[in-house]
Design a protein around this motif. Sequence first.
Motif, mmCIF file in Angstrom:
data_model
loop_
_atom_site.group_PDB
_atom_site.id
_atom_site.type_symbol
_atom_site.label_atom_id
_atom_site.label_comp_id
_atom_site.label_asym_id
_atom_site.label_seq_id
_atom_site.Cartn_x
_atom_site.Cartn_y
_atom_site.Cartn_z
ATOM 1 N N SER A 165 8.359 -3.267 -11.797
ATOM 2 C CA SER A 165 9.646 -3.039 -11.146
ATOM 3 C C SER A 165 9.431 -2.253 -9.865
ATOM 4 O O SER A 165 8.783 -1.203 -9.851
ATOM 5 C CB SER A 165 10.555 -2.273 -12.096
ATOM 6 N N VAL A 166 9.980 -2.763 -8.752
ATOM 7 C CA VAL A 166 9.776 -2.114 -7.465
ATOM 8 C C VAL A 166 10.420 -0.734 -7.467
ATOM 9 O O VAL A 166 9.849 0.238 -6.967
ATOM 10 C CB VAL A 166 10.347 -2.996 -6.342
ATOM 11 N N THR A 167 11.594 -0.637 -8.069
ATOM 12 C CA THR A 167 12.278 0.664 -8.119
ATOM 13 C C THR A 167 11.426 1.689 -8.860
ATOM 14 O O THR A 167 11.235 2.816 -8.388
ATOM 15 C CB THR A 167 13.631 0.500 -8.844
ATOM 16 N N ASP A 168 10.900 1.283 -10.028
ATOM 17 C CA ASP A 168 10.062 2.207 -10.795
ATOM 18 C C ASP A 168 8.799 2.563 -10.027
ATOM 19 O O ASP A 168 8.387 3.727 -9.997
ATOM 20 C CB ASP A 168 9.680 1.576 -12.144
ATOM 21 N N LEU A 169 8.198 1.535 -9.385
ATOM 22 C CA LEU A 169 6.965 1.774 -8.632
ATOM 23 C C LEU A 169 7.200 2.819 -7.551
ATOM 24 O O LEU A 169 6.407 3.725 -7.350
ATOM 25 C CB LEU A 169 6.514 0.475 -7.974
ATOM 26 N N LEU B 212 7.345 -3.507 -0.308
ATOM 27 C CA LEU B 212 6.359 -2.620 -0.926
ATOM 28 C C LEU B 212 5.779 -1.655 0.094
ATOM 29 O O LEU B 212 4.629 -1.243 -0.010
ATOM 30 C CB LEU B 212 5.238 -3.455 -1.559
ATOM 31 N N HIS B 213 6.578 -1.287 1.106
ATOM 32 C CA HIS B 213 6.029 -0.477 2.208
ATOM 33 C C HIS B 213 5.464 0.844 1.707
ATOM 34 O O HIS B 213 4.479 1.341 2.229
ATOM 35 C CB HIS B 213 7.117 -0.232 3.256
ATOM 36 N N PHE B 214 6.055 1.408 0.646
ATOM 37 C CA PHE B 214 5.551 2.686 0.116
ATOM 38 C C PHE B 214 4.131 2.531 -0.404
ATOM 39 O O PHE B 214 3.343 3.464 -0.366
ATOM 40 C CB PHE B 214 6.477 3.209 -0.979
ATOM 41 N N LEU B 215 3.812 1.339 -0.889
ATOM 42 C CA LEU B 215 2.455 1.084 -1.362
ATOM 43 C C LEU B 215 1.488 0.993 -0.190
ATOM 44 O O LEU B 215 0.384 1.547 -0.214
ATOM 45 C CB LEU B 215 2.454 -0.223 -2.149
ATOM 46 N N TYR B 216 1.927 0.292 0.874
ATOM 47 C CA TYR B 216 1.077 0.156 2.057
ATOM 48 C C TYR B 216 0.918 1.495 2.768
ATOM 49 O O TYR B 216 -0.089 1.737 3.429
ATOM 50 C CB TYR B 216 1.633 -0.917 2.999
ATOM 51 N N ALA B 217 1.913 2.359 2.615
ATOM 52 C CA ALA B 217 1.807 3.675 3.245
ATOM 53 C C ALA B 217 0.665 4.476 2.632
ATOM 54 O O ALA B 217 0.099 5.354 3.271
ATOM 55 C CB ALA B 217 3.128 4.418 3.092
ATOM 56 N N LEU B 218 0.305 4.171 1.383
ATOM 57 C CA LEU B 218 -0.788 4.884 0.734
ATOM 58 C C LEU B 218 -2.142 4.492 1.298
ATOM 59 O O LEU B 218 -3.121 5.208 1.132
ATOM 60 C CB LEU B 218 -0.790 4.591 -0.775
ATOM 61 N N SER B 219 -2.220 3.321 1.902
ATOM 62 C CA SER B 219 -3.528 2.800 2.307
ATOM 63 C C SER B 219 -3.550 2.476 3.793
ATOM 64 O O SER B 219 -3.143 1.395 4.206
ATOM 65 C CB SER B 219 -3.831 1.553 1.488
ATOM 66 N N PRO B 220 -4.022 3.394 4.624
ATOM 67 C CA PRO B 220 -4.095 3.129 6.072
ATOM 68 C C PRO B 220 -4.970 1.924 6.383
ATOM 69 O O PRO B 220 -4.681 1.164 7.311
ATOM 70 C CB PRO B 220 -4.707 4.405 6.635
ATOM 71 N N VAL B 221 -6.033 1.750 5.581
ATOM 72 C CA VAL B 221 -6.958 0.650 5.864
ATOM 73 C C VAL B 221 -6.248 -0.687 5.707
ATOM 74 O O VAL B 221 -6.317 -1.559 6.576
ATOM 75 C CB VAL B 221 -8.184 0.722 4.931
ATOM 76 N N ALA B 222 -5.556 -0.847 4.578
ATOM 77 C CA ALA B 222 -4.872 -2.116 4.331
ATOM 78 C C ALA B 222 -3.843 -2.369 5.413
ATOM 79 O O ALA B 222 -3.733 -3.487 5.934
ATOM 80 C CB ALA B 222 -4.214 -2.108 2.955
ATOM 81 N N SER B 223 -3.083 -1.351 5.788
ATOM 82 C CA SER B 223 -2.088 -1.519 6.844
ATOM 83 C C SER B 223 -2.756 -1.944 8.147
ATOM 84 O O SER B 223 -2.261 -2.826 8.852
ATOM 85 C CB SER B 223 -1.337 -0.204 7.068
ATOM 86 N N ALA B 224 -3.888 -1.326 8.442
ATOM 87 C CA ALA B 224 -4.587 -1.670 9.670
ATOM 88 C C ALA B 224 -5.055 -3.112 9.640
ATOM 89 O O ALA B 224 -4.988 -3.823 10.653
ATOM 90 C CB ALA B 224 -5.776 -0.733 9.869
ATOM 91 N N VAL B 225 -5.520 -3.561 8.466
ATOM 92 C CA VAL B 225 -5.950 -4.960 8.349
ATOM 93 C C VAL B 225 -4.767 -5.880 8.597
ATOM 94 O O VAL B 225 -4.868 -6.886 9.317
ATOM 95 C CB VAL B 225 -6.570 -5.214 6.959
#
Lengths: 639, 104, 201
Positions: A200-204, A277-290
Amino acid sequence: MILLRYIILAPIAALLLNLLFGRFWSKTTTAFLACGAVFVSFAAAANNCVYMIRKLAVPEMQTIFDPVFSWISVGRVQVPVDLVFDPLSCVMCLIITGVGFLIHVYSVGYMSHDPGFRRFFIYLNLFIAFMLILVLADNLALLFVGWEGVGLCSYLLIGFWHTDMKNASAGKKAFVVNRVGDLGFLLGMLLILAVFGTLSVTDLRELISTAASAMTPASTAVATTICLLLFVGATGKSAQIPLYVWLPDAMAGPTPVSALIHAATMVTAGVYMIARLHFLYALSPVASAVVAAIGAATALFAAVIGLAQNDIKKVLAYSTISQLGYMFLAVGVGAYTFGIFHLTTHAFFKALLFLGSGSVIHAMSGEQDMQRMGGLRRYMPVTYWTFLVGTLAIAGIWPLSGFFSKDEILLSARLASTPVLSGAALFAIGLCAAFLTAFYMGRLFTLTFFGNSRASEETKHHIHESPWTMGGPLILLAVLAAGAGFGLRQFENFLSPIFGHPEEAPHEIKLAIMAVSLLAGITGLALSLYVYLRRPDIPRKISTSASLLCDCIANKFYIDELYEKTVVRLVYIAGIVSHAFDKHVVDRAVNWTGGGLRFGGFMLSFFQSGNVGTYAVWFLIGVLALLHAMGGVHPPPAP
Amino acid sequence: MSLFPVGLQHYLALSVILFALGILTVILRRNLLIILMGIELMLNAGNVAILAFSKFNAAMSGQVYVLLTMTVAAAEAAVGLAILIALFRTRKTVNADEATYLRW
Amino acid sequence: MIILQTLSARLPDILFYLFAGLSLIGAVQVLCRRNPMNAAVSMVVTVLSIAVLYILLSAYFIAAAQMIVYAGAIVVLFIFVIMLLNLSAKEIGRRRYTLFKAFAAFVAAAVGVSLLPGVRGAPRAISEQPIDPSFGSAKTVGRLLFGEFLLPFELTSILILAAMVAGVVLAKRDITPNRTFSPVDAILDLLLKSDRKDKSP
């Protein structure tokens, strides 16, 4: 407020009615039902949107939640079918149903002579339903259902005229390439389930907001893995490098399909998913950069290919890939609001351009090659003027909507600093792509509407302006494409509960970037106008003097051939091997099992002699065996 | 096993021998009539054993069982002989070796 | 005198050996006699000797029933069939293989051997406990049959009825391969006889 499930149920009801009873009523009724259902969805979504804007001051009321039923419940894994309506899904819903409605109306005119009229609208409604499931899902598993569903509809609609082998194989290609991406998405989803125990996105979001402070390198690595896997899914669905190859071929479908699925809605699902899922991508600068790097690379790469295409829909397809690259660039550098804003404006002007090109193709009796067009300005004024608006919008000319969204993305890229590419590099690539976009759109526009007609006499004789069902949506979309840019501030505010307010950039940089991007757009347009209107010999000269490069671009850098030689060949060989394995090992094992049993049965049938005495002997042997198996005869007990 | 006094053992031994003779009759003979007789022999052997047990345990219910067995034997003989007659009428034989139509 | 006394004390045992031997001889004759008629007569010998053994086992009513049912009914039925079919003395067809004979003997012996533990472990003597004088009388058996064992007894009647019907149907003269007996048809025939005749000439 209207329950969210009804937004989805309206197109489903329409498609079921058309599917079951469509053959009993006229095309008009079918069209009315199909368009009406989408309009009902649009009205419901708009009603909910207004309700939400009114409650925007109250933080708890910013989402509408609709738990429909519990779908999977295994151990601690719970997958409910929950629908959620927050500003992000509200924007997506409005685009899908709004643009979708206009395209439905357009299709009534466009498909009026097609024998598959009813089938077409059933597919379109099914697509709308799945797309709404995708954007309304609170659960990644449900999102995946929508994700696969729209892929299915895309496949069905690309191969709509499936009697032509070329169209059928284009649909197949889209389906297979998407499977590659979907595998990544599925793996990412399972990893989320394994790590967080919920989909669940809300729970995540809650879990991550509490855990974000306690990030270790290991958990960052996990987050990066999850984000990259999900991004693989996004590259498949949203046609990014390296999985973009299906989208140009997808133009084999009817033009309204290209406008709805392959420009405005489905292909943006990847961007939506990352924004969701932006909060998830915020955790990983590398993935966002890719994500940003791939987006920027795709934007430039597709724009270059778009320069040398002669099929009007192919140019628009590469343009779509390029614009999607922009969106990924935006979400990659953390400018989610502007990514979604560009998604919105792109939905307007690209749908407009596709529908305009459809109108052109309709008028040209199915001709798609720009080399054989020209001079259509005089024959089709409505198409001409609306197409002009679309071209100026995508080229990023003030004050049309494309200017605002593109400018904000370039600004965000300039200010960003990522571990992969610096902000300056991203900005430079984006600016190049903007220039090229303006150039190829100018080329397309010039070749189509200006100059003298290059069509055959017979085609020329048939050129006509399209009916109002096609013209009306064009005008409405043109108004939206022209004016949407002024809603940028309101848009930001509306999405701020999800993405927060972006940082305010220094005024000088802002102005400078506005000037530069506007300049790039204007020079691109002007240059193409000059070249293709006054000096048509220049392209010819270039193509002779640098034939190798031009060939390369015209053949899309031979990427399809490269894939053909490597990936497809490998898969093909694997297929041959497994086929041989199936034939010689599996089949043989099965056949021998059956044959052995058959032979055994044949041998055993000799026991059936028909002779009572022999039977008695076997019977007695059986009795003896049973007797001994049960422990033999025991002496009688004493009284 | 001594000859005297005659006890349960002796009756059971007789029963086993009679039963084995019945089996042999059923297996070895080809005349269906005599095969039926073999079956009757086996039933009688069983009856002997049951009555011996009944006497040994002073339990009357054994005698009722025997009565029921006899009923079954009578019914079985009737049906068996009827089948035999039908067979003879259609195939002109009562030889078990020739009545092998029910096979693969 | 002493011999006489011993004999009278041992009389039941002597009778057992006598009639057990007779019954075995009869059984062997059933096994070996070619002529079915001879076999049937040997069967009578066996059945009657067994009836005597039943008396020794104080089953008086059963002994009478054995004589009436077996000797009087079943064996007579056999003999009727033999005469009805007018079977020749010679058995038709080829001989059984010797190997099969040996095998059959082996199986029969195996059955006997497997039953042996039961025989060997059994008590030597018939129990010495005093037996009720009414043991085995028709009255006692009757009481049991119509009391405790009423349901099985009544079920037996159904069995006999079924056997009777089967006997009648199987041995009916006009059995043709194409026509099978159906009780429903039979009832319909009875009820609609006139109608059917009218319809099908």
